[in-house]
Design a protein around this motif. Structure first.
Motif, PDB file in Angstrom:
ATOM      1  N   ARG A 248       0.842  -1.192   0.000  1.00 18.56           N
ATOM      2  CA  ARG A 248       0.000   0.000   0.000  1.00 18.56           C
ATOM      3  C   ARG A 248       0.876   1.239   0.000  1.00 18.56           C
ATOM      4  NH1 ARG A 248      -4.201   1.223   3.203  1.00 18.56           N
ATOM      5  NH2 ARG A 248      -5.127   1.813   1.235  1.00 18.56           N
ATOM      6  N   GLY A 249       0.313   2.339  -0.501  1.00 20.93           N
ATOM      7  CA  GLY A 249       1.056   3.594  -0.534  1.00 20.93           C
ATOM      8  C   GLY A 249       0.707   4.458   0.668  1.00 20.93           C
ATOM      9  N   ASP A 250       0.830   5.795   0.463  1.00 23.37           N
ATOM     10  CA  ASP A 250       0.572   6.728   1.571  1.00 23.37           C
ATOM     11  C   ASP A 250      -0.912   7.042   1.739  1.00 23.37           C
ATOM     12  OD1 ASP A 250       3.208   6.888   2.141  1.00 23.37           O
ATOM     13  OD2 ASP A 250       3.574   8.583   0.781  1.00 23.37           O
ATOM     14  N   SER A 251      -1.749   6.481   0.897  1.00 26.30           N
ATOM     15  CA  SER A 251      -3.168   6.829   0.911  1.00 26.30           C
ATOM     16  C   SER A 251      -3.816   6.483   2.263  1.00 26.30           C
ATOM     17  CB  SER A 251      -3.869   6.056  -0.206  1.00 26.30           C
ATOM     18  OG  SER A 251      -5.249   6.125  -0.023  1.00 26.30           O
ATOM     19  N   GLY A 252      -4.729   7.385   2.683  1.00 24.38           N
ATOM     20  CA  GLY A 252      -5.396   7.150   3.958  1.00 24.38           C
ATOM     21  C   GLY A 252      -6.610   6.244   3.806  1.00 24.38           C
ATOM     22  N   ALA A 253      -7.000   5.948   2.586  1.00 23.84           N
ATOM     23  CA  ALA A 253      -8.200   5.126   2.356  1.00 23.84           C
ATOM     24  C   ALA A 253      -7.952   3.672   2.749  1.00 23.84           C
ATOM     25  CB  ALA A 253      -8.589   5.212   0.893  1.00 23.84           C
ATOM     26  N   ASP A 254      -9.053   2.976   3.012  1.00 28.33           N
ATOM     27  CA  ASP A 254      -8.951   1.556   3.370  1.00 28.33           C
ATOM     28  C   ASP A 254      -8.494   0.737   2.181  1.00 28.33           C
ATOM     29  OD1 ASP A 254      -9.841   2.039   5.838  1.00 28.33           O
ATOM     30  OD2 ASP A 254     -11.947   1.436   5.470  1.00 28.33           O
ATOM     31  N   GLY A 255      -7.987  -0.426   2.452  1.00 25.02           N
ATOM     32  CA  GLY A 255      -7.603  -1.313   1.339  1.00 25.02           C
ATOM     33  C   GLY A 255      -6.663  -2.390   1.813  1.00 25.02           C
ATOM     34  N   SER A 256      -6.540  -3.429   0.992  1.00 20.49           N
ATOM     35  CA  SER A 256      -5.658  -4.534   1.378  1.00 20.49           C
ATOM     36  C   SER A 256      -4.342  -4.519   0.589  1.00 20.49           C
ATOM     37  CB  SER A 256      -6.378  -5.857   1.152  1.00 20.49           C
ATOM     38  OG  SER A 256      -6.971  -5.852  -0.132  1.00 20.49           O
ATOM     39  N   GLY A 257      -4.240  -3.647  -0.402  1.00 19.12           N
ATOM     40  CA  GLY A 257      -3.006  -3.579  -1.198  1.00 19.12           C
ATOM     41  C   GLY A 257      -2.947  -4.664  -2.262  1.00 19.12           C
ATOM     42  N   LEU A 258      -4.120  -5.113  -2.702  1.00 19.49           N
ATOM     43  CA  LEU A 258      -4.133  -6.189  -3.711  1.00 19.49           C
ATOM     44  C   LEU A 258      -4.600  -5.718  -5.092  1.00 19.49           C
ATOM     45  CD1 LEU A 258      -5.527  -9.284  -1.770  1.00 19.49           C
ATOM     46  CD2 LEU A 258      -3.250  -9.013  -2.736  1.00 19.49           C
ATOM     47  N   GLY A 259      -5.281  -4.571  -5.143  1.00 19.59           N
ATOM     48  CA  GLY A 259      -5.908  -4.112  -6.397  1.00 19.59           C
ATOM     49  C   GLY A 259      -4.942  -4.038  -7.570  1.00 19.59           C
ATOM     50  N   LEU A 260      -3.816  -3.331  -7.392  1.00 22.05           N
ATOM     51  CA  LEU A 260      -2.872  -3.165  -8.505  1.00 22.05           C
ATOM     52  C   LEU A 260      -2.169  -4.488  -8.838  1.00 22.05           C
ATOM     53  CD1 LEU A 260      -1.317   0.379  -7.849  1.00 22.05           C
ATOM     54  CD2 LEU A 260      -2.995  -0.287  -9.570  1.00 22.05           C
ATOM     55  N   ALA A 261      -1.978  -5.340  -7.811  1.00 17.92           N
ATOM     56  CA  ALA A 261      -1.362  -6.664  -8.058  1.00 17.92           C
ATOM     57  C   ALA A 261      -2.291  -7.485  -8.949  1.00 17.92           C
ATOM     58  CB  ALA A 261      -1.110  -7.374  -6.740  1.00 17.92           C
ATOM     59  N   ILE A 262      -3.599  -7.400  -8.676  1.00 22.09           N
ATOM     60  CA  ILE A 262      -4.587  -8.126  -9.501  1.00 22.09           C
ATOM     61  C   ILE A 262      -4.554  -7.580 -10.932  1.00 22.09           C
ATOM     62  CG2 ILE A 262      -7.071  -8.503  -9.845  1.00 22.09           C
ATOM     63  CD1 ILE A 262      -7.303  -8.347  -6.701  1.00 22.09           C
ATOM     64  N   ALA A 263      -4.565  -6.224 -11.038  1.00 23.44           N
ATOM     65  CA  ALA A 263      -4.561  -5.595 -12.376  1.00 23.44           C
ATOM     66  C   ALA A 263      -3.322  -6.025 -13.162  1.00 23.44           C
ATOM     67  CB  ALA A 263      -4.598  -4.082 -12.226  1.00 23.44           C
ATOM     68  N   LYS A 264      -2.156  -6.035 -12.499  1.00 23.88           N
ATOM     69  CA  LYS A 264      -0.916  -6.381 -13.192  1.00 23.88           C
ATOM     70  C   LYS A 264      -0.924  -7.862 -13.634  1.00 23.88           C
ATOM     71  CE  LYS A 264       3.916  -6.182 -13.316  1.00 23.88           C
ATOM     72  NZ  LYS A 264       5.128  -6.438 -12.652  1.00 23.88           N
ATOM     73  N   THR A 265      -1.438  -8.725 -12.751  1.00 28.04           N
ATOM     74  CA  THR A 265      -1.471 -10.159 -13.090  1.00 28.04           C
ATOM     75  C   THR A 265      -2.374 -10.396 -14.301  1.00 28.04           C
ATOM     76  OG1 THR A 265      -1.254 -10.572 -10.744  1.00 28.04           O
ATOM     77  CG2 THR A 265      -1.781 -12.452 -12.095  1.00 28.04           C
ATOM     78  N   ILE A 266      -3.521  -9.721 -14.331  1.00 32.76           N
ATOM     79  CA  ILE A 266      -4.421  -9.894 -15.489  1.00 32.76           C
ATOM     80  C   ILE A 266      -3.750  -9.359 -16.749  1.00 32.76           C
ATOM     81  CG2 ILE A 266      -6.615  -9.169 -16.525  1.00 32.76           C
ATOM     82  CD1 ILE A 266      -7.855  -9.289 -13.732  1.00 32.76           C
ATOM     83  N   ALA A 267      -3.140  -8.151 -16.622  1.00 36.22           N
ATOM     84  CA  ALA A 267      -2.499  -7.538 -17.799  1.00 36.22           C
ATOM     85  C   ALA A 267      -1.429  -8.472 -18.365  1.00 36.22           C
ATOM     86  CB  ALA A 267      -1.898  -6.184 -17.416  1.00 36.22           C
ATOM     87  N   SER A 268      -0.546  -8.955 -17.515  1.00 37.59           N
ATOM     88  CA  SER A 268       0.522  -9.806 -18.077  1.00 37.59           C
ATOM     89  C   SER A 268      -0.035 -11.143 -18.554  1.00 37.59           C
ATOM     90  CB  SER A 268       1.684  -9.984 -17.096  1.00 37.59           C
ATOM     91  OG  SER A 268       1.203 -10.535 -15.925  1.00 37.59           O
ATOM     92  N   GLY A 269      -1.126 -11.599 -17.959  1.00 41.25           N
ATOM     93  CA  GLY A 269      -1.742 -12.855 -18.406  1.00 41.25           C
ATOM     94  C   GLY A 269      -2.339 -12.780 -19.808  1.00 41.25           C
ATOM     95  N   VAL A 270      -2.696 -11.560 -20.237  1.00 44.53           N
ATOM     96  CA  VAL A 270      -3.268 -11.437 -21.583  1.00 44.53           C
ATOM     97  C   VAL A 270      -2.272 -10.787 -22.546  1.00 44.53           C
ATOM     98  CG1 VAL A 270      -5.636 -11.339 -20.755  1.00 44.53           C
ATOM     99  CG2 VAL A 270      -4.382  -9.214 -21.069  1.00 44.53           C
ATOM    100  N   GLY A 271      -1.027 -10.665 -22.087  1.00 45.54           N
ATOM    101  CA  GLY A 271       0.025 -10.104 -22.964  1.00 45.54           C
ATOM    102  C   GLY A 271      -0.045  -8.584 -23.044  1.00 45.54           C
TER     103      GLY A 271
END
Ligand code: ATP
Ligand code: MG
Length: 471
Positions: free
Chosen positions: A412-435
């Motif tokens: 996670r970054g400096d953002s004060g919002a809630d989150g688990s820090g998985l969103g961008l990891a999911i986006a990156k995995t999908i992106a590389s999975g489809v080339g």
């Protein structure tokens, strides 16, 4: 959960990279075969040289013998026709070929009776001796007549023979000048053509997205390599089964958590309403927040399981513009900030991505914009005709070193919002999975602040043409 699919493809790529670093089979065959052919030719030349030498020796010897036997009666006639035997007479050669030979006509005691003009007595043996003799410089032949009272010794310099043999050897070696480049070119061409299918196989592996574990089309691979392709497909199949089992466990676990979590949340909300004002209310609120976090986390884990799955690519090309419009419309209903959407005019933007995977990727990026960006500013989403998706939101600048880490899991970054820090990891995995490639930029392009996430999808032009014809 380990990204095994990505690891397997990376390994295959690494191995194909190693192939170019290792000694090229083509180079080995070209050099080895050319050297082999040259060596064989040299051995053949050597053997032929020996045979030619023997045959030439025989031919030269018979010429020497024949000359001696022709000259001897003439020489005897000449000696007997002389009036007086004063000094040995010197006879000039009749033609250029005879100039190779020199001869002496002697009596049995070795006295010279007649000699050719070019004869030097040193090159002959002291006393006449019938038959062939070889000295360091000459080949000699001696014949007698008149009951071995008169001898003719005929000599031929050895260098004539050597020159003739060298001429033959050089003539045999000359084809090598043509044979070496021809063999280099021929073998190179043959191996290059034979390895064409191996190269296409390698390209097929390289072109794969990280999540694609479907069998690789072996094509017309040579018989020696095709078992390797079968073994790779076998391995991929086993890997796919293992991954499917692991992913379904994660997805099922997260799914199974949904119902009890929802039930617990419902109970807590009821308790919230029923509990008296005071410290109990605060504790109930905390428990409710924790349950919501847990519910979000299980949702993200399910998305991650899907992102790492093999079904990220669709069989038919999908129109990204239509999907994007639909998802944005859906999100606008619950969004806290405005969402601006810019779509390319005209032809659809086709890419082979599973619509669900595209939706997960997009939702995570937009959700981030809504959650971490400035709420008053609109989120700008655009898709170009070259399949470049951009999501921009206003907000504080994220430092570059941190940007590089944000796609890691639970980061996670400096953002004060809630989150688990998985969103961008999911986006990156999908992106590389489809080339596709995911790029994060901050500040956003052409601005002093904000955050920009770009995904460049791959357009399959072949499929695009096909799809356009079918519509
Ligand atoms: N659009 C954005 N604007 C500003 N910061 C962002 C943006 N997107 C992501 N970030 C930063 O990157 C971090 C990682 O984002 P990521 O989506 O992986 O996790 P998250 O949003 O915190 O949690 P989750 O998505 O799992 O609910 C965020 O915590 C935030 O600091
Ligand atoms: Mg997020």
């Amino acid at each position: 959960m380990q990204p095994y699919a990505a690891w397997a493809i990376d390994w295959a790529r690494h191995e194909s990279g190693n192939m170019s670093a290792a000694v090229s089979l083509q180079k080995r065959l070209v050099v080895g075969l050319t050297m082999g052919i040259t060596l064989l030719w040299l051995v053949a030349t050597l053997v032929t040289g020996r045979l030619v030498q023997r045959e030439l020796d025989e031919a030269f010897d018979s010429a020497l013998q024949e000359t001696a036997q022709r000259l001897l009666p003439l020489a005897i006639l000449e000696i007997f026709n002389r009036e007086e035997t004063i000094a040995p007479q010197r006879i000039a050669p009749l033609n250029a070929q005879q100039a190779h030979f020199s001869y002496l006509v002697r009596d049995a005691g070795g006295k010279i009776l007649l000699q050719s003009i070019n004869a030097t007595p040193d090159i002959f043996t002291a006393r006449p001796k019938e038959g062939f003799t070889t000295t360091a410089t000459h080949r000699l032949y001696s014949a007698s007549a008149l009951r071995t009272t008169i001898f003719i010794d005929i000599a031929e310099p050895l260098h004539y023979r050597r020159a003739a043999i060298w001429d033959a050897i050089i003539a045999l070696l000359q084809p090598l000048l043509l044979l070496i480049p021809l063999s280099l070119l021929g073998v190179w061409l043959l191996v290059h053509l034979s390895l064409r299918s191996v190269r296409s196989y390698r390209d097929a592996i390289e072109e794969r997205g990280a999540g694609d574990l479907s069998p690789i089309e072996a094509g017309q691979l040579p018989a020696e390599i095709s078992p390797l392709a079968d073994a790779v497909n076998h391995l991929m199949e086993r890997l796919r089964c293992a991954l499917d089992a692991e992913r379904s466990f994660t997805a099922n676990s997260a799914h199974e958590l949904r119902t009890p979590l929802a039930a617990a949340l419902a109970q807590i909300q009821r308790l919230h309403r029923e509990a008296p004002e005071g410290p109990l209310q605060a504790r109930i609120t905390q428990i409710e927040a924790s349950l919501r976090d847990l519910s979000r986390l299980s949702e993200k884990l399910m998305q991650l399981a899907k992102a790492e799955g093999g079904g990220l690519l669709s069989e038919t090309p999908q129109d990204l513009a239509a999907l994007l419009e639909f998802i944005v419309q859906d999100l606008r209903r619950s969004a806290t900030a405005a969402i601006q959407l810019t779509l390319p005019a005209g032809a659809p933007v086709l890419a082979t991505i599973d619509p669900d995977a595209f939706a997960i990727l997009l939702r995570n990026l937009i959700e981030n914009g809504l959650k971490h960006g400035t709420p008053e500013a609109a989120i700008e989403i655009s898709l170009s005709s070259a399949a470049l998706l951009t999501v921009i939101n206003a907000g504080p600048v994220v430092p570059v070193p941190m940007l590089a880490r944000l796609t890691g899991r639970f980061t996670r970054g400096d953002s004060g919002a809630d989150g688990s820090g998985l969103g961008l990891a999911i986006a990156k995995t999908i992106a590389s999975g489809v080339g596709a490639t995911l790029t994060l930029t901050s500040p956003a392009t052409g601005r002093h602040d904000g955050f920009e996430a770009c995904v460049q999808f791959k357009i399959d032009t072949r499929k695009r043409i096909k799809a356009e014809f079918s519509t």
